[in-house]
Design a protein around this motif. Structure first.
Motif, short mmCIF file in Angstrom:
data_model
loop_
_atom_site.label_atom_id
_atom_site.label_comp_id
_atom_site.label_asym_id
_atom_site.label_seq_id
_atom_site.Cartn_x
_atom_site.Cartn_y
_atom_site.Cartn_z
N PHE A 128 -18.30 46.51 47.63
CA PHE A 128 -17.50 46.24 48.84
C PHE A 128 -18.16 45.13 49.67
CE2 PHE A 128 -17.08 47.34 53.41
CZ PHE A 128 -15.72 47.14 53.56
N ILE A 129 -19.48 45.26 49.84
CA ILE A 129 -20.19 44.28 50.68
C ILE A 129 -20.23 42.93 49.98
CG2 ILE A 129 -22.41 43.75 51.76
CD1 ILE A 129 -22.83 46.80 51.89
N GLY A 130 -20.46 42.98 48.66
CA GLY A 130 -20.51 41.75 47.87
C GLY A 130 -19.19 40.99 47.97
N GLU A 131 -18.09 41.71 47.87
CA GLU A 131 -16.77 41.06 47.92
C GLU A 131 -16.51 40.38 49.27
OE1 GLU A 131 -14.06 44.12 46.78
OE2 GLU A 131 -14.54 43.90 44.65
N LEU A 132 -17.19 40.89 50.31
CA LEU A 132 -17.02 40.27 51.63
C LEU A 132 -17.98 39.09 51.82
CD1 LEU A 132 -16.70 43.49 53.81
CD2 LEU A 132 -14.89 41.84 53.35
N GLY A 133 -18.79 38.83 50.79
CA GLY A 133 -19.73 37.71 50.84
C GLY A 133 -20.93 37.97 51.73
N VAL A 134 -21.21 39.26 52.01
CA VAL A 134 -22.35 39.58 52.87
C VAL A 134 -23.61 39.66 52.01
CG1 VAL A 134 -23.37 41.35 54.36
CG2 VAL A 134 -20.94 40.80 54.55
N GLU A 135 -24.64 38.93 52.43
CA GLU A 135 -25.91 39.00 51.68
C GLU A 135 -26.77 40.11 52.25
OE1 GLU A 135 -27.16 34.72 50.21
OE2 GLU A 135 -26.76 34.78 52.37
N GLU A 176 -31.24 36.45 60.21
CA GLU A 176 -29.99 35.69 60.10
C GLU A 176 -28.98 36.46 59.25
OE1 GLU A 176 -33.07 34.07 59.35
OE2 GLU A 176 -33.04 33.64 61.50
N GLN A 177 -29.50 36.96 58.12
CA GLN A 177 -28.62 37.76 57.24
C GLN A 177 -28.05 38.95 58.01
OE1 GLN A 177 -30.21 39.47 53.66
NE2 GLN A 177 -30.02 37.56 52.52
N LEU A 178 -28.92 39.60 58.77
CA LEU A 178 -28.49 40.79 59.52
C LEU A 178 -27.37 40.44 60.50
CD1 LEU A 178 -30.37 43.75 60.80
CD2 LEU A 178 -29.32 42.39 62.55
N GLN A 179 -27.61 39.36 61.24
CA GLN A 179 -26.62 39.00 62.27
C GLN A 179 -25.27 38.67 61.64
OE1 GLN A 179 -27.73 35.72 64.78
NE2 GLN A 179 -25.83 35.88 65.94
N SER A 180 -25.30 37.88 60.56
CA SER A 180 -24.01 37.51 59.97
C SER A 180 -23.37 38.71 59.28
CB SER A 180 -24.21 36.29 59.06
OG SER A 180 -23.94 36.59 57.74
N GLY A 181 -24.20 39.59 58.68
CA GLY A 181 -23.66 40.79 58.03
C GLY A 181 -22.98 41.70 59.03
N VAL A 182 -23.64 41.90 60.16
CA VAL A 182 -23.08 42.80 61.18
C VAL A 182 -21.76 42.23 61.70
CG1 VAL A 182 -23.42 43.71 63.51
CG2 VAL A 182 -25.27 43.85 61.83
N GLU A 183 -21.76 40.89 61.92
CA GLU A 183 -20.53 40.27 62.42
C GLU A 183 -19.37 40.47 61.45
OE1 GLU A 183 -21.46 36.19 63.33
OE2 GLU A 183 -22.70 36.82 65.05
N THR A 184 -19.67 40.33 60.15
CA THR A 184 -18.60 40.47 59.16
C THR A 184 -18.14 41.93 59.02
OG1 THR A 184 -19.69 38.72 57.94
CG2 THR A 184 -17.96 39.91 56.76
N LEU A 185 -19.10 42.84 59.08
CA LEU A 185 -18.77 44.23 58.73
C LEU A 185 -18.23 45.06 59.90
CD1 LEU A 185 -21.85 44.93 56.44
CD2 LEU A 185 -19.48 44.77 55.71
N GLU A 186 -18.70 44.78 61.10
CA GLU A 186 -18.30 45.62 62.24
C GLU A 186 -16.77 45.67 62.38
OE1 GLU A 186 -20.49 47.23 65.09
OE2 GLU A 186 -18.56 48.21 64.82
N GLY A 187 -16.23 46.84 62.37
CA GLY A 187 -14.79 47.03 62.57
C GLY A 187 -13.94 46.78 61.34
N LYS A 188 -14.58 46.39 60.23
CA LYS A 188 -13.82 46.11 59.00
C LYS A 188 -13.08 47.37 58.55
CE LYS A 188 -13.76 42.40 56.73
NZ LYS A 188 -13.04 41.44 57.37
N ALA A 189 -11.83 47.21 58.14
CA ALA A 189 -11.06 48.40 57.71
C ALA A 189 -11.53 48.85 56.33
CB ALA A 189 -9.59 48.05 57.67
N VAL A 190 -11.80 50.14 56.21
CA VAL A 190 -12.10 50.74 54.91
C VAL A 190 -11.20 51.96 54.83
CG1 VAL A 190 -13.91 51.56 53.35
CG2 VAL A 190 -14.52 50.21 55.34
N GLY A 191 -10.27 51.95 53.89
CA GLY A 191 -9.28 53.03 53.87
C GLY A 191 -8.51 52.99 55.18
#
Ligand SMILES: C[S@@+](CC[C@H](N)C(=O)[O-])C[C@H]1O[C@@H](n2cnc3c(N)ncnc32)[C@H](O)[C@@H]1O
Length: 834
Positions: free
Chosen positions: A211-218, A239-254
């Motif tokens: 799931f994380i890989g498909e969102l391009g999060v390292e 840097e990875q953490l900041q961009s990962g959190v930005e991408t993932l926070e609030g992302k719909a899962v189910g």
């Protein structure tokens, strides 16, 4: 009764309780599922909202209030009613007392068009100024005041969600030696780690990585365990953490949105970064109402029960087939604020402190990483693994607390590890303390513990991969620690039975046939143990308690209500409502050790108890004998497998003898009272001479087993004029086949439902109390998949549609009984008749 019940008038403040913890209403005081027959899942007590709202289609009258959804009681069915009668709801006659629902909803016509043909006689409010508050203290949700209330409710929800972010002790998930890349570091930079909350429970690490890989999060590594809704992510750098959190926070899962939370570190001596203010105490986790006065606790529970009674009415309306008139009790509900029947009040617990006769303490680690025996501070599936000592939990007896403390001290020096829930590894898992009380007066004061005469300790372990000799030594030392600790305590603690339960499962909830082993208890200081005690006396591993002057023998895995004094009141109430007499045949469904049937046996012709736990059935038989009751018969089976055939067997027989009052019933009662009086002055265990079944054999034999404490059955059955069922199911409620059997047997006219879970009571009552409409029923199982996704009430409505033509029951009255002071839980008794 009157003196101990709170008045019957619905309280103005029908506060909804926010949520239930998981205490097995039962027998666990942990906020996680417990091993007892009352499961412990959280139950939102006020969850009636969305799924249960009255359908819009059903409420489409020519003149709608604007808050259809919130006006189920007054608006739904209004059309049916309007044709035959005029109510004060519709009247503007000043001489009539207006209905409590008068002008509590906004008029949609007025709102849309600025006028309404009903003018001042309109029952709905023309504008905000005219709007009145509903009898349940809520406002039309489409009004300004309703919206404002909704906003503050949502703010409350946000706070609750905020709490979810407190994921305790999750650092363990990333510990070394679990083969994950990056997990080998013994020290984690937790500032580069995050918890992901609201992940699908079925996901494992690979699903999360994909799931994380498909969102391009390292990321550096990701971890997720099946069954949990939290997963863990560690990043290489900030840097990875900041961009990962930005991408993932609030992302719909189910159908949920991801939340990102900090990983809270296990605090060690070097690392005391934890903010204790954020963490629940054991008191808050186990006894969330403890800071309220007892009167307020009762009011809160009563208000909650009223919500459930309203929910039953709403669902019965929905379940009622089109074209059929609503049952009388539904029509009359409007006169009692939408309740399906009158709530008579709430019966107080005679004991409020230290009332639990069974406590399950987990072995684990505290927030500070210290070996601890106590209560989990939250739900493991939400990432909470911290265990805290049972400090200030008013429902726990001093004796149970003392044993928890003795066990904790022993574990601190044990060579074997405590159970790690994340890794499913370890040895010591849980301590259960069961107490047996002397007969007589129940004390609520400081001296409450003096009534406890017996104690059974059950230590749960997992022996997988352990050395037998080492385990034997540990058990010996543990037995010594308990015996010495009990003796050193002031006053000395009772110690009657010590057992070990070997359980390999993931959760501590062990099946009833989980192997038990009896450990000898060292008898004296110079360690002369009771070695003579044969090892095959497991069947004698039992304690005793007393209800209504009867003595009950209880085996280790048998259910027994955790608050004996309140249970006594509960059973008396059920008996009083059940319309009993010498010509009554009483079915005690889910009878456990026979408590209900046996305490009422002297008031009926015959009792038939049904129970699936073989040890409990064997206890019930023994209890009938101990108390000299000969008109009771116990069936060891699942109720769903035998209910229908038993009703046929006892009620449909052609050759029948008229029932006479049992000749010995009253004699027996006198006998039992005097023998109990004798017992109170004697040593507790006096039923040893009775034949004792072997527990292991019983567990292996799960087939249906009939037994009777009376003489062999006669070929002709007794004909009972009156047939009554008292049902007391576990938290999931009655099986649909039991409901169908009870509902479709025309001779069963009285049903007393005792429930520890109002949600399933409501679901079962929907099926029992709505008119049948088989002619429209869809047959077969095609709805099964859909049903699985439905809520309990919705699937009960679905099943109600398939109910064979039969006269429905009607709810007559209900009473709450507070068996669990300081917690959100409460028993409800409902009388159903037809
Ligand atoms: C809430 S307890 C009530 C026991 C008893 N009436 C009492 O008050 O002590 C529920 C009981 O139902 C039993 N039980 C659970 N599922 C059952 C089933 N399908 N058929 C029969 N008994 C069941 C449990 O083993 C447990 O003893």
């Amino acid at each position: 009764m009157a003196s101990s019940s709170i008045d019957q008038i619905p309280s103005a403040a029908e506060t909804l309780t926010s949520q239930l913890p998981s205490d097995n209403t039962p027998t666990s005081v942990e906020p996680i599922p417990s091993s007892d027959s009352h499961p412990t899942a959280d139950v939102p007590m006020a969850s009636s909202s969305i799924g249960e709202l009255t359908s819009v289609a059903e409420t489409l009258t020519s003149h709608l209030p604007s808050d259809i959804s919130s006006a189920p009681v007054e608006a739904v069915g209004e059309k049916r009613k309007r044709d035959d009668e005029k109510t004060n709801l519709e009247s503007s006659d000043p001489n009539l007392t207006p209905s409590p629902w008068w002008k509590t909803s906004l008029c949609s016509y007025f709102r849309r068009q600025g006028n309404c043909s009903h003018g001042s006689t309109c029952r709905y409010a023309h504008g905000e100024e005219e709007l009145r508050q509903k009898p349940d203290n809520t406002w039309d949700p489409t009004s300004e005041r309703g919206k404002k209330a909704k906003m503050s409710e949502n703010a409350g929800k946000c706070d609750a969600e905020e709490e979810e972010r407190e994921v305790l002790f999750t650092e363990d998930m990333m510990d070394e030696n679990d083969g994950e890349e990056g997990c080998g570091d013994s020290v984690h930079d937790l500032s580069l780690s995050k918890c992901l909350v609201h992940l699908p429970r079925k996901w494992q690490s690979d699903d999360l990585k994909k799931f994380i890989g498909e969102l391009g999060v390292e990321f550096k590594f990701a971890k997720k365990r099946r069954g949990m809704m939290v997963g863990f992510l560690t990043f290489e750098n900030a840097e990875q953490l900041q961009s990962g959190v930005e991408t993932l926070e609030g992302k719909a899962v189910g159908h949920k949105n991801l939340k990102i939370a900090d990983v809270l570190p296990r605090a060690t001596e070097k690392n005391q970064t934890k903010n204790p203010a954020k963490i629940k105490s054991a008191r808050e986790a186990v006894t969330p109402l403890a800071d309220l006065s007892y009167a307020d606790q009762l009011e809160q529970k009563k208000a909650s029960m009223m919500q459930w009674l309203k929910k039953l009415t709403r669902n019965a309306r929905k379940a009622c087939p089109n074209g059929k008139s609503l049952p009388e009790w539904v029509l009359q509900s409007r006169e009692i604020g939408g309740l399906s029947c009158k709530l008579e009040g709430i019966i107080e617990s005679p004991v409020r402190n230290g009332y639990r006769n069974k406590c399950e303490f987990s072995a684990g680690y505290s927030v500070e990483g210290k070996t601890t025996v106590g209560f989990l501070l939250g739900n493991f599936s939400a990432g909470v693994t911290a265990v805290e000592e049972p400090v200030d939990c008013p429902n726990i007896s001093k004796i149970a607390c003392r044993y928890a403390s003795i066990f904790q001290t022993f574990l601190e020096n044990s060579r074997l590890p405590v159970w790690n829930k994340f890794k499913n590894f370890g040895f010591w898992r849980q301590l259960t303390v069961r107490e047996g009380r002397k007969p007589g007066v129940i004390s609520n004061g400081e001296d409450a513990e003096t009534s406890i005469a017996e104690a059974m300790l059950i230590v749960q372990v997992c022996t997988t991969g352990t050395d037998e000799a080492e385990v034997a030594t540990e058990f010996e030392e543990m037995a010594k620690a308990f015996a010495e600790g009990a003796k050193a305590s002031s006053p000395t603690l009772p110690l009657t039975v010590l057992l070990v339960q070997d359980h390999q499962g993931i959760s501590n909830v062990a099946p009833p046939d989980c192997p038990l082993r009896l450990l000898p208890i060292p008898m004296s200081d110079n360690e002369t143990t009771n070695q003579d005690q044969p090892t095959n006396v497991l069947a004698e591993a039992r304690i005793h308690d007393h209800i209504n002057n009867l003595r009950f023998s209880i085996s280790p895995t048998a259910f027994f209500q955790v608050n004996t004094g309140a249970a006594e009141k509960l059973y008396s109430l059920a008996g009083d409502w059940a319309d009993l007499g010498p010509d009554t045949l009483l079915f005690d469904v889910c009878c456990g050790t026979g408590t209900i049937g046996l305490t009422l046996a002297h008031r009926v012709g015959m009792v038939i108890g049904i129970e699936m736990n073989a040890s409990a059935v064997s206890d019930a038989e023994r209890n009938a004998k101990i108390n000299g009751l000969s008109n009771c018969k116990f069936i060891c089976s699942k109720a769903e497998d035998v209910m229908s055939s038993l009703l046929k067997e006892y009620l449909d027989v052609s050759q029948m003898e008229e029932a006479k009052p049992p000749s010995n019933a009253n004699d027996d009662l006198d006998k039992q009272i005097s023998s109990t009086e004798e017992m109170s002055n004697s040593e507790p265990v006096d039923d040893q001479s009775l034949p004792t079944p072997n527990i292991h054999e019983e567990h292996q034999n799960n087939e249906q087993k009939d037994s009777s404490s009376s003489e062999p059955e006669r070929s002709t059955k007794l004909q009972f004029k009156n047939v009554v069922a008292i049902v007391d199911p576990p938290r999931p409620g009655l099986h649909p086949d039991v409901i169908k059997a009870l509902r479709t047997h025309p001779r069963l006219r009285t049903l007393v439902y005792i429930s520890c879970n109002p949600e399933t009571l409501v679901a079962n009552a929907i099926e029992l109390c709505t008119p049948s409409f088989l002619e429209k029923a869809e047959q077969g199982n095609n709805g099964y998949r859909k049903q699985r996704r439905m809520g309990t009430a919705a699937s009960a409505r679905h099943r109600a549609k398939k109910m064979p033509a039969s006269e429905p029951f009607r709810p007559v009255k209900a009473m709450a009984v507070d068996i669990f002071p300081h917690t959100d839980h409460c028993e409800m008794v409902m009388l159903l008749k037809r």
